[in-house]
Write an enzyme that holds these catalytic residues in place. Structure first.
Site, PDB file in Angstrom:
ATOM      1  N   GLU A   1       1.256  -1.009   0.353  1.00 14.64           N
ATOM      2  CA  GLU A   1       0.146  -0.330   0.106  1.00 14.64           C
ATOM      3  C   GLU A   1       1.159   1.282  -0.171  1.00 14.64           C
ATOM      4  OE1 GLU A   1      -3.030   0.532  -1.073  1.00 14.64           O
ATOM      5  OE2 GLU A   1      -3.815  -2.169  -0.642  1.00 14.64           O
TER       6      GLU A   1
ATOM      7  N   LEU B   1      12.438   5.006  -7.009  1.00 19.18           N
ATOM      8  CA  LEU B   1      10.532   4.559  -6.841  1.00 19.18           C
ATOM      9  C   LEU B   1       9.823   5.577  -6.756  1.00 19.18           C
ATOM     10  CD1 LEU B   1       8.357   2.499  -6.510  1.00 19.18           C
ATOM     11  CD2 LEU B   1       9.274   2.131  -4.626  1.00 19.18           C
TER      12      LEU B   1
ATOM     13  N   TYR C   1      -6.284   6.515   3.800  1.00 16.23           N
ATOM     14  CA  TYR C   1      -6.490   5.676   3.121  1.00 16.23           C
ATOM     15  C   TYR C   1      -5.750   4.235   3.044  1.00 16.23           C
ATOM     16  CZ  TYR C   1      -5.733   2.620  -0.364  1.00 16.23           C
ATOM     17  OH  TYR C   1      -5.039   1.424  -1.538  1.00 16.23           O
TER      18      TYR C   1
ATOM     19  N   ASP D   1      -9.160   6.036  -1.999  1.00 15.26           N
ATOM     20  CA  ASP D   1      -8.310   6.805  -2.944  1.00 15.26           C
ATOM     21  C   ASP D   1      -8.490   7.467  -4.254  1.00 15.26           C
ATOM     22  OD1 ASP D   1      -8.873   4.459  -4.608  1.00 15.26           O
ATOM     23  OD2 ASP D   1      -6.911   3.828  -4.921  1.00 15.26           O
TER      24      ASP D   1
ATOM     25  N   CYS E   1     -16.951   1.462 -20.183  1.00 15.81           N
ATOM     26  CA  CYS E   1     -18.470   1.694 -19.620  1.00 15.81           C
ATOM     27  C   CYS E   1     -19.724  -0.394 -20.002  1.00 15.81           C
ATOM     28  CB  CYS E   1     -19.281   2.533 -19.750  1.00 15.81           C
ATOM     29  SG  CYS E   1     -18.806   4.287 -19.182  1.00 15.81           S
TER      30      CYS E   1
END
Length: 360
Positions: A49, A92, A132, A150, A211
């Site tokens: 995470e 990173l 979060y 998020d 969609c």
DNA sequence: CATGCGTGGTC
DNA sequence: TGACCAAGCAT
């Protein structure tokens, strides 16, 4: 209208249970196989995470493998050197994530007997664990029905529930947290939260959402009204300021190269770099004089060997790379040192300086 | 609430 | 090429 009333108003006439069922069914069938989904180890979930904050899955995967190999559990990470952790994070970005993670892991080892807290208060008190990440760990590792809101979740729910609040405002995140508290499945909060994010990543994408493939299309108010590309509403960012620099690759008589460590706080904290001359403040002709004042070394500049740009979220470094040689003097600078070329693996560098090194 | 904090990919 | 985007947090 109060937020609670607003939540009730928005969810009046919304079939929460049916929505949740369709979402979870889709997630269980279509979810990507990802290394942090192999089990529910709270440490692995936590690391993933943190790495995934503002960072794409494809970018994270190799870092995650390497990081878990090097620091397989809380104890290993707690006992590691900070520079070693930063080296594993090299490239990173958002390096305070790495330092906060290690600090928080040390706190868990010392204060919580090596067990990642399963309650919102203790977990949210850890460095780098915000609303979060707290919700993600509680739901994914501990099956607790907590919201994990998020950017994906806000985009998906903005569309499904046709919400027009600006998602870059913090108050908007709170609205979504209250909505998720009402909607979230108590049988499988992990699949619900991950399903919402997975949907945002794979189907309900920012520019051209798919969609026609969406498992919750029948629940989506934006689709119903043809508004899916108008939502979410997001205010635009300011553009970055540019700063010109001369980046110096300086060799001494032994062939070692001069590097310096950045301050412990702020931009690229604690990382290493080659000396940079701010051309905004320093006249090009007076660079050797300025350099002597800062480092105690007389240098002779060589030819320019390239341009490197480093784009941050909020600023841009435009660096001209110049090789230089030491003529005389002794190094006198608190955070600078000579690096043997074979020792580069010991020092974490920002990406722009890794590129600069390739010109050396 | 706004801003600082990385990097790589896409269009 | 520039603007935008990506599983946010600290201050």
């Amino acid at each position: 209208m109060k937020r609670t009333d607003r939540v009730n108003f928005i969810l009046n006439d919304f079939d929460k249970d049916s929505y949740s069922r369709d979402l979870i069914k889709w997630f269980k069938e279509e979810q990507r196989i990802l290394p942090w989904r192999e089990n529910q180890d709270p440490y692995r979930v936590w690391v993933s995470e943190i790495m995934l904050q503002q960072t794409k899955v494809d970018t994270v995967i190799p870092y995650f493998h390497h990081f878990l190999e090097k620091f397989p559990d809380l104890k290993t990470l707690a006992e590691a050197n900070e520079q070693e952790v930063l080296k594993a994070w090299e490239g990173l970005g958002y390096y305070s994530r790495a330092r906060n993670l290690q600090n928080a892991v040390r706190e868990v080892v010392e204060e919580y007997n090596g067990v990642v807290p399963a309650n919102p208060v203790d977990l949210g008190g850890l460095k780098g664990v915000g609303p979060y990440t707290k919700g993600a760990i509680l739901s994914i590792a501990y099956d607790t029905p907590e919201p994990a809101v998020d950017g994906n979740v806000m985009r998906v729910l903005s569309r499904v529930l046709r919400i027009e609040e600006d998602i870059s405002k913090q108050s908007t995140r709170k609205l979504f947290e209250e909505l998720v508290r009402e909607i979230i499945s108590h049988e499988d909060p992990s699949s619900f939260n991950q399903g919402l994010m997975e949907l945002g990543a794979l189907i309900c994408t920012p520019k051209t959402p798919s969609c026609m493939l969406c498992p919750v299309q029948s629940h989506c108010r934006a689709f119903d009204e043809g508004l899916e590309t108008e939502l979410p509403v997001k205010s635009s960012k300011k553009k970055q300021k540019k700063s010109p620099y001369l980046l110096l690759l300086i060799q001494n008589e032994k062939g070692d190269i001069l590097i310096e460590q950045r301050p412990e706080d702020g931009l690229l904290a604690s990382l290493w770099q080659y000396p940079m001359v701010p051309l905004q403040d320093i006249d090009r002709d007076s660079v050797p004089h300025w350099f002597y004042g800062e480092y105690g070394l007389n240098i002779e500049l060589g030819e320019s060997s390239g341009q490197i740009k480093h784009v941050f979220s909020h600023l841009i470094w435009e660096m001209e790379v110049v090789k230089a040689k030491v003529v005389s003097g002794n190094l006198d600078h608190g955070r600078a040192k000579w690096m043997n070329n074979s020792d580069i693996e010991d020092y974490p560098f920002p990406v722009s300086h890794q590129k600069a090194h390739s010109l050396y």
